[in-house]
Design a protein around this motif. Structure first.
Motif, PDB file in Angstrom:
ATOM      1  N   SER A   1      53.737  52.249  51.879  1.00  0.00           N
ATOM      2  CA  SER A   1      53.959  51.196  50.883  1.00  0.00           C
ATOM      3  C   SER A   1      54.666  51.701  49.640  1.00  0.00           C
ATOM      4  O   SER A   1      55.303  50.926  48.914  1.00  0.00           O
ATOM      5  N   GLY A   2      54.536  53.003  49.365  1.00  0.00           N
ATOM      6  CA  GLY A   2      55.074  53.563  48.125  1.00  0.00           C
ATOM      7  C   GLY A   2      54.072  53.555  46.992  1.00  0.00           C
ATOM      8  O   GLY A   2      54.331  54.125  45.922  1.00  0.00           O
ATOM      9  N   ALA A   3      52.910  52.919  47.193  1.00  0.00           N
ATOM     10  CA  ALA A   3      51.866  52.910  46.171  1.00  0.00           C
ATOM     11  C   ALA A   3      51.101  54.228  46.208  1.00  0.00           C
ATOM     12  O   ALA A   3      50.757  54.729  47.280  1.00  0.00           O
ATOM     13  N   GLY A   4      50.801  54.776  45.052  1.00  0.00           N
ATOM     14  CA  GLY A   4      50.194  56.106  44.967  1.00  0.00           C
ATOM     15  C   GLY A   4      48.681  56.072  44.919  1.00  0.00           C
ATOM     16  O   GLY A   4      48.063  56.627  43.999  1.00  0.00           O
ATOM     17  N   PHE A   5      48.057  55.442  45.917  1.00  0.00           N
ATOM     18  CA  PHE A   5      46.603  55.371  45.994  1.00  0.00           C
ATOM     19  C   PHE A   5      46.055  56.730  46.420  1.00  0.00           C
ATOM     20  O   PHE A   5      46.488  57.305  47.415  1.00  0.00           O
ATOM     21  N   SER A   6      45.059  57.250  45.678  1.00  0.00           N
ATOM     22  CA  SER A   6      44.486  58.569  45.977  1.00  0.00           C
ATOM     23  C   SER A   6      43.233  58.417  46.825  1.00  0.00           C
ATOM     24  O   SER A   6      42.309  57.687  46.466  1.00  0.00           O
ATOM     25  N   GLU A   7      43.171  59.137  47.968  1.00  0.00           N
ATOM     26  CA  GLU A   7      42.063  59.042  48.915  1.00  0.00           C
ATOM     27  C   GLU A   7      41.135  60.254  48.800  1.00  0.00           C
ATOM     28  O   GLU A   7      40.515  60.676  49.770  1.00  0.00           O
ATOM     29  N   ASP A   8      40.992  60.812  47.599  1.00  0.00           N
ATOM     30  CA  ASP A   8      40.204  62.023  47.389  1.00  0.00           C
ATOM     31  C   ASP A   8      38.770  61.640  47.011  1.00  0.00           C
ATOM     32  O   ASP A   8      38.486  61.264  45.867  1.00  0.00           O
ATOM     33  N   TYR A   9      37.836  61.784  47.971  1.00  0.00           N
ATOM     34  CA  TYR A   9      36.447  61.402  47.728  1.00  0.00           C
ATOM     35  C   TYR A   9      35.731  62.378  46.796  1.00  0.00           C
ATOM     36  O   TYR A   9      34.681  62.042  46.241  1.00  0.00           O
ATOM     37  N   ASP A  10      36.273  63.573  46.628  1.00  0.00           N
ATOM     38  CA  ASP A  10      35.636  64.565  45.775  1.00  0.00           C
ATOM     39  C   ASP A  10      36.021  64.427  44.306  1.00  0.00           C
ATOM     40  O   ASP A  10      35.428  65.081  43.442  1.00  0.00           O
TER      41      ASP A  10
ATOM     42  N   ASP B   1      41.716  44.163  40.872  1.00  0.00           N
ATOM     43  CA  ASP B   1      42.004  44.983  39.689  1.00  0.00           C
ATOM     44  C   ASP B   1      42.330  46.415  40.082  1.00  0.00           C
ATOM     45  O   ASP B   1      43.211  47.045  39.485  1.00  0.00           O
ATOM     46  N   VAL B   2      41.615  46.953  41.079  1.00  0.00           N
ATOM     47  CA  VAL B   2      41.923  48.304  41.551  1.00  0.00           C
ATOM     48  C   VAL B   2      43.331  48.348  42.125  1.00  0.00           C
ATOM     49  O   VAL B   2      44.110  49.267  41.842  1.00  0.00           O
ATOM     50  N   ALA B   3      43.691  47.356  42.926  1.00  0.00           N
ATOM     51  CA  ALA B   3      45.036  47.310  43.510  1.00  0.00           C
ATOM     52  C   ALA B   3      46.106  47.249  42.425  1.00  0.00           C
ATOM     53  O   ALA B   3      47.144  47.915  42.512  1.00  0.00           O
ATOM     54  N   ARG B   4      45.847  46.466  41.399  1.00  0.00           N
ATOM     55  CA  ARG B   4      46.830  46.331  40.322  1.00  0.00           C
ATOM     56  C   ARG B   4      46.983  47.614  39.516  1.00  0.00           C
ATOM     57  O   ARG B   4      48.019  47.838  38.884  1.00  0.00           O
ATOM     58  N   SER B   5      45.954  48.461  39.529  1.00  0.00           N
ATOM     59  CA  SER B   5      46.001  49.688  38.733  1.00  0.00           C
ATOM     60  C   SER B   5      46.698  50.846  39.442  1.00  0.00           C
ATOM     61  O   SER B   5      46.975  51.870  38.819  1.00  0.00           O
ATOM     62  N   VAL B   6      46.988  50.691  40.730  1.00  0.00           N
ATOM     63  CA  VAL B   6      47.590  51.790  41.492  1.00  0.00           C
ATOM     64  C   VAL B   6      49.039  51.997  41.043  1.00  0.00           C
ATOM     65  O   VAL B   6      49.822  51.039  41.000  1.00  0.00           O
ATOM     66  N   PRO B   7      49.439  53.239  40.707  1.00  0.00           N
ATOM     67  CA  PRO B   7      50.819  53.480  40.278  1.00  0.00           C
ATOM     68  C   PRO B   7      51.772  53.542  41.475  1.00  0.00           C
ATOM     69  O   PRO B   7      51.351  53.788  42.605  1.00  0.00           O
TER      70      PRO B   7
ATOM     71  N   PRO C   1      59.670  54.669  46.487  1.00  0.00           N
ATOM     72  CA  PRO C   1      60.126  53.383  47.016  1.00  0.00           C
ATOM     73  C   PRO C   1      59.474  53.101  48.360  1.00  0.00           C
ATOM     74  O   PRO C   1      59.165  54.036  49.113  1.00  0.00           O
ATOM     75  N   PRO C   2      59.221  51.850  48.704  1.00  0.00           N
ATOM     76  CA  PRO C   2      58.612  51.532  49.999  1.00  0.00           C
ATOM     77  C   PRO C   2      59.405  52.122  51.156  1.00  0.00           C
ATOM     78  O   PRO C   2      60.642  52.109  51.156  1.00  0.00           O
ATOM     79  N   GLY C   3      58.679  52.687  52.131  1.00  0.00           N
ATOM     80  CA  GLY C   3      59.307  53.220  53.331  1.00  0.00           C
ATOM     81  C   GLY C   3      59.647  54.689  53.282  1.00  0.00           C
ATOM     82  O   GLY C   3      60.032  55.266  54.301  1.00  0.00           O
ATOM     83  N   GLU C   4      59.484  55.350  52.133  1.00  0.00           N
ATOM     84  CA  GLU C   4      59.918  56.742  52.002  1.00  0.00           C
ATOM     85  C   GLU C   4      58.794  57.766  52.136  1.00  0.00           C
ATOM     86  O   GLU C   4      59.018  58.877  52.615  1.00  0.00           O
ATOM     87  N   LEU C   5      57.574  57.429  51.714  1.00  0.00           N
ATOM     88  CA  LEU C   5      56.505  58.423  51.601  1.00  0.00           C
ATOM     89  C   LEU C   5      55.289  57.979  52.401  1.00  0.00           C
ATOM     90  O   LEU C   5      54.789  56.871  52.221  1.00  0.00           O
ATOM     91  N   PHE C   6      54.805  58.856  53.305  1.00  0.00           N
ATOM     92  CA  PHE C   6      53.547  58.590  53.989  1.00  0.00           C
ATOM     93  C   PHE C   6      52.399  58.968  53.071  1.00  0.00           C
ATOM     94  O   PHE C   6      52.311  60.094  52.585  1.00  0.00           O
TER      95      PHE C   6
END
Length: 393
Positions: A171-180, A201-207, A211-216
């Motif tokens: 998606s290009g959204a920088g959601f962090s999946e770090d549980y620690d 609100d969490v979704a809106r806060s994600v930086p 660009p979409p399609g470039e980063l897994f």
């Protein structure tokens, strides 16, 4: 007066303790040994929406085989499936070979054939199946922007991402999946679910990270947005769509449920909320192993199953992901043609169409992620698949 002061002190301490428990509930409920209870009783802890069993359940023919002593090697040591269950905290385990239930066990303290297990991110792969059905019906379009279905996301990092981008975690959204990391987006996501916050609100806060399609970037929020888009397109809740388009056609024998957020309006988790029995999880795997077909009917298009195996191959993900995995269509691909649905704390649905083997494994790992336990599980299930291929039909 002293008695009043003592009571006041006790009440204050109790209130402080209650606040502490509320703030730390996720950590307590997901740590051992409490998590064995939590992962089979989540409907007691969070709101939920039922997924009724099929009106005509499809029986699984059972022909038990002695598989507990099937051997595998990990870390240079020979072990058995019995060792695997002990070492990887297995709670439920079922094996299908050529559609036949050849092995089933429930080592968990609260586990049974009727228990409904929290599947965590295995839900993502089920959501993918549901999206594939909607795409085939013309209800949802892969090239359509997610914000078209969810206008509340206009102007956010998800504005511009398509349904296809969400499925591939690009998606290009920088959601962090770090549980620690207590400040990560996934921790904020969990807090919103359990403590009455807002997932929107969490979704809106994600930086935005790219660009979409470039980063897994593996992201539970990508799956959440996908679930929102599916609900908006179909006009049905995730649980209702699951019941109508998946649970009934596969002949599920037990009721399932989707957990919901505490805050109203209740929100299902497109990437983490399905709870079901091990046998019904195995039925989902059987559907995928047989190219989307059940009883002569295509529940999900075969081309959708194919694209769930054939995109990012093992070894092509960024370096911080295990090298034995690739990713496709909300499924993890494996060497040799197998693919899997994975969830934190050791949930796994293993599908090998060539060998016609399906393994459903629920677990209660002490931590959300453990690369060594994952690697050992893959080694064991790979050996199990080979053993079944060498055995009599």
């Amino acid at each position: 007066m002293r008695r009043r002061v003592a009571w006041a002190g006790a009440l204050a301490a109790g209130a402080t303790g209650a606040v502490w428990l509320w703030r730390h509930q996720t950590g307590i409920l997901t740590s051992r040994p409490v998590n064995e209870w939590t992962f089979t009783h989540l409907s007691h802890l969070l709101p939920s929406e039922p997924v009724p069993r099929a009106g005509a359940p499809r029986p699984l023919r059972a022909e038990p085989r002695g598989l507990a002593e099937v051997a595998y090697r990990h870390g240079g040591i020979r072990r058995t499936l019995a060792d695997l269950h002990r070492r990887t905290f297995t709670t439920g385990f079922a094996v299908l070979h050529r559609g036949v239930l050849v092995h089933e066990s429930y080592p968990g303290r609260f586990a049974s054939p009727r228990a409904r297990f929290q599947l965590f991110s295995v839900t993502k792969s089920v959501t993918s199946i549901l999206v594939g059905i909607a795409v085939e019906e013309g209800t949802l379009a892969l090239d359509e922007r997610a914000a078209t279905y969810c206008p509340e996301l206009a102007g956010t990092a998800y504005d511009g991402a398509t349904i296809e981008h969400l499925l591939q975690m690009t998606s290009g959204a920088g959601f962090s999946e770090d549980y620690d990391d207590p400040d990560s987006a996934i921790v904020a996501f969990e807090r919103a679910v359990t403590a009455g916050g807002s997932l929107l609100d969490v979704a809106r806060s994600v930086p935005r990270a790219a660009p979409p399609g470039e980063l897994f970037n593996y992201s539970t929020m990508d799956s959440q947005v996908l679930g929102w888009a599916l609900e908006a397109a179909t006009g049905k809740s995730l649980a209702a769509w699951t019941a109508d388009r998946l649970w009934a056609p596969i002949g599920a024998e037990h009721d399932a449920f989707h957990v919901l957020t505490r805050r109203k309006p209740r929100v299902a988790l497109g990437g983490a909320s399905l709870n079901c029995s091990v046998r019904d999880l195995a039925r989902i795997g059987l559907l995928m192993a047989h190219g989307g077909e059940v009883g002569g009917r295509y529940v999900v298009p075969s081309k959708w199953v194919d694209r769930s195996r054939d995109q990012r191959r093992p070894g092509t993900l960024p370096a911080d992901y295990p090298s034995h995995y690739g990713y496709a269509n909300h499924w993890w691909t494996l060497p040799g043609g197998a693919f899997a649905a994975l969830g934190i704390h050791g949930q796994m649905l293993w599908v090998d169409p060539e060998a016609d083997v399906v393994v459903a494994k629920t677990s209660a790992w002490p931590t959300a992620d453990d690369p060594d336990l994952d690697e050992e599980t893959v080694a064991a299930l790979s050996a199990l698949t080979v053993a079944l291929g060498c055995s009599a039909a």
